[in-house]
Design a protein around this motif. Structure first.
Motif, mmCIF file in Angstrom:
data_model
loop_
_atom_site.group_PDB
_atom_site.id
_atom_site.type_symbol
_atom_site.label_atom_id
_atom_site.label_comp_id
_atom_site.label_asym_id
_atom_site.label_seq_id
_atom_site.Cartn_x
_atom_site.Cartn_y
_atom_site.Cartn_z
ATOM 1 N N VAL A 124 0.864 -1.191 0.000
ATOM 2 C CA VAL A 124 0.000 0.000 0.000
ATOM 3 C C VAL A 124 0.893 1.231 0.000
ATOM 4 C CG1 VAL A 124 -1.725 1.313 1.278
ATOM 5 C CG2 VAL A 124 -1.812 -1.185 1.285
ATOM 6 N N TYR A 125 0.610 2.137 -0.917
ATOM 7 C CA TYR A 125 1.343 3.397 -0.914
ATOM 8 C C TYR A 125 0.344 4.538 -0.990
ATOM 9 C CZ TYR A 125 4.365 7.253 -1.980
ATOM 10 O OH TYR A 125 5.001 8.461 -1.915
ATOM 11 N N GLY A 126 0.512 5.504 -0.130
ATOM 12 C CA GLY A 126 -0.367 6.673 -0.160
ATOM 13 C C GLY A 126 0.423 7.937 0.021
ATOM 14 N N GLN A 127 -0.052 8.985 -0.605
ATOM 15 C CA GLN A 127 0.597 10.281 -0.448
ATOM 16 C C GLN A 127 -0.477 11.356 -0.495
ATOM 17 O OE1 GLN A 127 3.754 10.998 -3.244
ATOM 18 N NE2 GLN A 127 4.792 12.334 -1.808
ATOM 19 N N MET A 128 -0.376 12.319 0.401
ATOM 20 C CA MET A 128 -1.401 13.354 0.444
ATOM 21 C C MET A 128 -0.848 14.572 1.175
ATOM 22 S SD MET A 128 -5.235 12.948 1.936
ATOM 23 C CE MET A 128 -6.553 14.028 1.413
ATOM 24 N N LYS A 129 -1.146 15.735 0.647
ATOM 25 C CA LYS A 129 -0.719 16.962 1.304
ATOM 26 C C LYS A 129 -1.875 17.458 2.170
ATOM 27 C CE LYS A 129 2.138 20.919 0.321
ATOM 28 N NZ LYS A 129 2.990 21.548 -0.666
ATOM 29 N N VAL A 130 -1.620 17.596 3.458
ATOM 30 C CA VAL A 130 -2.666 18.068 4.373
ATOM 31 C C VAL A 130 -2.091 19.210 5.186
ATOM 32 C CG1 VAL A 130 -4.203 17.463 6.281
ATOM 33 C CG2 VAL A 130 -3.620 15.741 4.584
ATOM 34 N N GLY A 131 -2.770 20.355 5.149
ATOM 35 C CA GLY A 131 -2.353 21.501 5.953
ATOM 36 C C GLY A 131 -0.918 21.919 5.698
ATOM 37 N N GLY A 132 -0.478 21.773 4.455
ATOM 38 C CA GLY A 132 0.883 22.197 4.130
ATOM 39 C C GLY A 132 1.937 21.136 4.389
ATOM 40 N N PHE A 133 1.531 19.954 4.852
ATOM 41 C CA PHE A 133 2.500 18.896 5.141
ATOM 42 C C PHE A 133 2.352 17.766 4.131
ATOM 43 C CE2 PHE A 133 1.601 21.056 9.042
ATOM 44 C CZ PHE A 133 2.847 21.243 9.603
ATOM 45 N N ASN A 134 3.487 17.261 3.674
ATOM 46 C CA ASN A 134 3.460 16.100 2.791
ATOM 47 C C ASN A 134 3.405 14.841 3.639
ATOM 48 O OD1 ASN A 134 3.604 17.271 0.189
ATOM 49 N ND2 ASN A 134 5.709 17.854 0.660
ATOM 50 N N ASN A 135 2.259 14.169 3.612
ATOM 51 C CA ASN A 135 2.113 12.936 4.380
ATOM 52 C C ASN A 135 2.206 11.749 3.432
ATOM 53 O OD1 ASN A 135 1.526 14.346 6.826
ATOM 54 N ND2 ASN A 135 -0.507 14.749 5.998
#
Lengths: 241, 414
Positions: A124-135
């Motif tokens: 599983v790979y996920g990437q998401m920008k939340v509130g200015g942070f790269n998660n």
């Protein structure tokens, strides 16, 4: 009788494709076992088949709060091998979260019944920008499974059970690794699939799946700390290509 | 005919139902022993504060726990998220503690009871003297079963001088606890504000929204939904309704009314010992002009009552920052800024509140301290991270959904 008519009308509304329901004016050699994806048949050696579909999931309100819900897109593949083995691949994605699973099956058929045992290793790979942070999230999951199928001429029913064991979760927010967990029992899934011939050799799949899990991979970005099992229902549709 | 199974499955999928998300608090009932005792006074309860060794019962709580008294109850908490909420009473110099335990990250819970024999600290506690020996003997059960599994706690040491001299804030999310953690009261309510001290909180964060007629109230989500509310006639964005409509028609999961911000803060001043309130500005439009006068009235009320209470308007983003900067003398408004330290300085916020995923940032925290500002981190929930932030960080407080875990690591600090 009225109830039957009502059911039939509803079905026509939901699946207009059925207006082209199969006809059997010529000799029909159709065999649902060799035209299905979820039915645990023995795939013909070196044959390859693929299905594309969607899954609608209802994550628990505890996790989801007010996030937007979107369907998961799914591609499922089978490749026939010798000695009753086959190889199955499954790609599921909502763009910010993606799972690729691959693993062997061994099957056995007896009259109208069929059975297989399998194992998938999923990445599983996920990437998401939340509130200015790269998660980002990287997860490895083991899925040992058993399937039992029953077939009629144009219809196959499959009951599938899976055990979900998370081998590793690593989640990062910016530079910091904020979650690392290894080797825990994450739950079980049970699913009922119905594969129905619609016309000619075209088969449509509907499945109902219950994911009884603690960590549900599409929701990794919620960074849940709940340590409890949730029933997460999933409605699955796919079309065998 | 053969299409029937497909139709049946589809109908089944569309007719799903929501599982009950409530968790009953176990209770010993009206005939429980605690009701036959005299309430143990607050100063006697405070004598029990300290770090305890778990002599037996380690299967539930590990090897060490803290006992911490609060306004009404005693909290026992361990390192992994187990906690006990206990009432205390005495009879003939024997102290009795009764209540329940809960695993905060999951749903395990059960009854719990302890006693302290005369010779094991009971006599001293009742007479208000610090006991030389203090042993809590008792049991716990699962669900509503009798508390028959043995547990014994032995006083090991008082909280360290460092802890006693610190002004650390244990800040609980959503007025003291989330609805999704299956607490007995709903989040963002007066009832939760009254409950949260039992979990070890010394401060709270509340979510501030604005009704269509300009009344600030507390509620988290942007819409009315069955996650937070009982089914009712209103639906859609909550800020589209007037306060009168919300008050008349919306009931939260456990039946409470949504409170106005002012009612909630008055309750904090009048009925709790909470010392810190963080107003998380969630309103969809500029709300500072409505919220700041309430903040000023509450601070004045707290001052008049001799309460050590700090109330900060939160600045979670640049829009709220700009809204605050339109306010006259905005640099004098007590505020908490989640943005950069430069923004903190620009608005003269008294508190810098970075997201916990940025790490402990000890250099920046030190800069804030040098400028006479506080630093708190949000919203930190996982026990290992709470431990690391308390032991390696220098924040003045942590915002969390699990205040008893923060309490454990804070009070066990050497």
């Amino acid at each position: 009788m009225n109830q039957r008519k009502g059911t039939f009308l509803l079905f026509l509304l939901v699946f207009p494709a059925l207006a082209f329901a199969q006809t059997t004016t010529r000799i029909d050699s159709f065999n649902i076992a060799s035209s299905s994806m979820r039915y645990p048949h023995q795939e013909k050696k070196w044959d390859f088949r693929i299905a594309a579909g969607l899954s609608m999931v209802k994550p628990p309100a505890d996790l989801l709060e007010n996030a937007i819900q979107a369907p998961l897109v799914n591609i499922h593949m089978i490749f026939g091998l010798p000695y009753r083995f086959s190889l199955e691949g499954d790609l599921t994605t909502i763009l910010v979260s993606n799972q690729l699973a691959l693993g062997p099956r061994w099957g056995y058929a007896w009259r109208h019944f069929s059975f297989n045992a399998g194992y998938d290793l999923a990445f599983v790979y996920g990437q998401m920008k939340v509130g200015g942070f790269n998660n980002a999230s990287v997860v490895w999951i083991h899925y040992p499974s058993l399937s039992l199928g029953y077939r009629l001429k144009n219809l196959a029913l499959t009951l599938k059970g899976e055990c979900v064991v998370v081998a590793n979760i690593s989640q990062r927010s910016g530079e910091n690794e904020i979650t690392r967990e290894r080797n825990f029992f994450n739950g079980i899934t049970t699913a009922l699939y119905i594969e129905q011939r619609l016309w000619k050799d075209h088969v449509f799949v509907i499945g109902l799946k219950d994911n009884y899990e603690k960590f549900y991979w599409p929701t990794w970005m919620l960074f849940s700390t709940f340590n409890r099992f949730y029933h997460i229902p999933e409605l699955y549709f796919s079309w065998i290509l | 005919m053969k299409t029937r199974p497909l139709v049946f499955l589809l109908l089944l999928a569309l007719c799903g139902c929501n599982k009950d998300r409530e968790l009953a608090v176990p209770t010993a009932g009206p005939n429980s022993l605690i009701n036959e005792t005299y309430p143990l006074p607050a100063f006697s309860r405070a004598l029990m504060d300290g770090v305890y060794t778990v002599v037996n019962g380690n299967q539930l709580v590990g090897d060490q726990v803290i006992v911490k008294s609060n306004r009404t109850h005693l909290l026992i908490a361990d390192a992994t998220g187990n906690y006990f909420i206990l009432q205390a009473g005495y009879l003939d110099s024997v102290v009795f503690l009764q209540g329940y335990w809960r695993y905060g990250y999951g749903d395990d819970t059960g009854l719990a009871s302890f006693y302290i024999a005369r010779s094991e600290g009971g006599t001293e506690l009742v007479t208000g003297v610090q006991p030389q020996t203090l042993i809590l003997r008792g049991g716990y059960g699962k669900g509503s079963e009798s508390p028959v599994s043995e547990i014994t706690l032995q006083y090991q040491r008082p909280f360290s001088q460092t802890v006693r001299n610190s002004n650390f804030y244990i800040l609980a999310h959503r007025s003291g606890g989330r609805t999704s953690d299956r607490l007995p009261v709903s989040e963002n309510t007066i009832e939760m504000i009254g409950f949260t001290e039992k979990l070890g909180s010394t401060g709270i964060e509340v979510d501030v929204r604005l009704s269509s007629d300009g009344i600030p109230f507390i509620y988290h989500d942007p819409d009315i939904n069955i996650r937070l509310t009982q089914k009712g006639p209103l639906a859609g964005p909550i800020e589209n309704y007037t306060w009168e409509q919300l008050s008349a028609f919306v009931r939260l999961i456990h039946g409470e009314k949504i409170p106005t911000l002012e009612a909630a803060l008055n309750y904090v001043v009048d009925s709790t010992l909470l010392r810190f309130v963080y107003l998380d500005m969630k309103a969809n439009r500029d709300a500072m002009a409505m919220v700041i006068p309430i903040q000023q009235r509450i601070l004045q009320r707290a001052h008049d009552k001799g309460r050590d209470l700090r109330v900060f308007v939160g600045i979670p983003g640049t829009e709220v920052l700009e809204d605050l900067m339109t306010y006259p003398d905005y640099q004098l408004i007590p505020s908490l800024c989640e943005l950069s330290v430069d923004d903190v300085r620009a608005v003269n916020a008294q508190v810098w509140a970075p997201r916990w995923t940025l790490g402990t940032q000890n250099d920046l925290v030190r800069q804030m301290h040098d400028e006479n500002r506080l630093a708190v981190s949000w919203t930190i929930d996982a026990a290992p991270w709470i431990r690391d932030f308390i032991n390696e960080g220098s924040f003045d407080g942590l915002l969390t959904n699990f205040p008893y875990v923060v309490a454990y690591y804070h009070y066990t600090k050497e």
